[in-house]
Design an enzyme around this catalytic site. Sequence first.
Site, mmCIF file in Angstrom:
data_model
loop_
_atom_site.group_PDB
_atom_site.id
_atom_site.type_symbol
_atom_site.label_atom_id
_atom_site.label_comp_id
_atom_site.label_asym_id
_atom_site.label_seq_id
_atom_site.Cartn_x
_atom_site.Cartn_y
_atom_site.Cartn_z
ATOM 1 N N HIS A 17 -8.100 1.231 25.477
ATOM 2 C CA HIS A 17 -8.418 1.193 23.982
ATOM 3 C C HIS A 17 -8.212 -0.345 23.481
ATOM 4 C CE1 HIS A 17 -6.756 5.615 24.051
ATOM 5 N NE2 HIS A 17 -7.993 5.414 23.884
ATOM 6 N N LYS A 41 -7.616 19.044 22.450
ATOM 7 C CA LYS A 41 -6.739 18.455 23.340
ATOM 8 C C LYS A 41 -5.083 18.783 22.845
ATOM 9 C CE LYS A 41 -9.443 14.538 24.413
ATOM 10 N NZ LYS A 41 -9.775 13.200 24.046
ATOM 11 N N ARG A 90 -16.551 4.248 29.468
ATOM 12 C CA ARG A 90 -16.190 4.169 31.027
ATOM 13 C C ARG A 90 -17.050 4.428 31.993
ATOM 14 N NH1 ARG A 90 -10.796 7.424 29.259
ATOM 15 N NH2 ARG A 90 -12.784 8.756 28.626
ATOM 16 N N SER A 127 -6.141 8.305 28.038
ATOM 17 C CA SER A 127 -5.010 8.966 27.547
ATOM 18 C C SER A 127 -4.568 10.092 28.209
ATOM 19 C CB SER A 127 -5.157 9.200 25.878
ATOM 20 O OG SER A 127 -5.307 7.877 25.273
#
Length: 162
Positions: A17, A41, A90, A127
């Site tokens: 990040h 999440k 990514r 994360s």
Amino acid sequence: MSRAVCPGSFDPVTVGHLDVIARATELYDGVVVAVGSNVSKSALFAPDERVTLLREACVAWPSVQVTLFSGLLVDFCAAHEIDVIVKGLRSGADYDYELAMAQMNRRLTGVDTAFLPTAPELAFVSSSLVREVASLGGDVTPFVTPAVLTQISRRLAERASG
Ligand code: PNS
């Protein structure tokens, strides 16, 4: 003055990040890091804790503001005079996930999304993997700041003690 938003859950903020935020500061005059909640999440840190950790991590960049947001991201953009949403990519899987959101956001209010390819050496950092590795006793030192590492250890210890 161009203003961008870097939105995310940031649970917790990672070096991936921070790479994207740093690069956004070179492209835009002002960068708002907006901490939202992804309902799908399970969280390690409360939203205000994530904001605190991000503020510490972004202290070197005067053009960065960190704030909470809720509701639609496009409404946040309109309220804060944001010109563009910045997202790191990514992988192709990220692209597939992000593309529909970028197209929806543009259709809703016209706000556009700029994708920044993640630094290759950070492409595997997320994360969710940091949370999983740390919770199973693995070393996540390379993937977060020292302050975040301390808070992860503290939170996991709290959970372990009841
Ligand atoms: O780090 P994440 O979990 O990928 O962040 C996702 C987040 C919070 C940026 C995303 O879920 C979001 O934009 N939520 C706000 C609600 C919204 O605008 N939904 C419509 C998207 S088209």
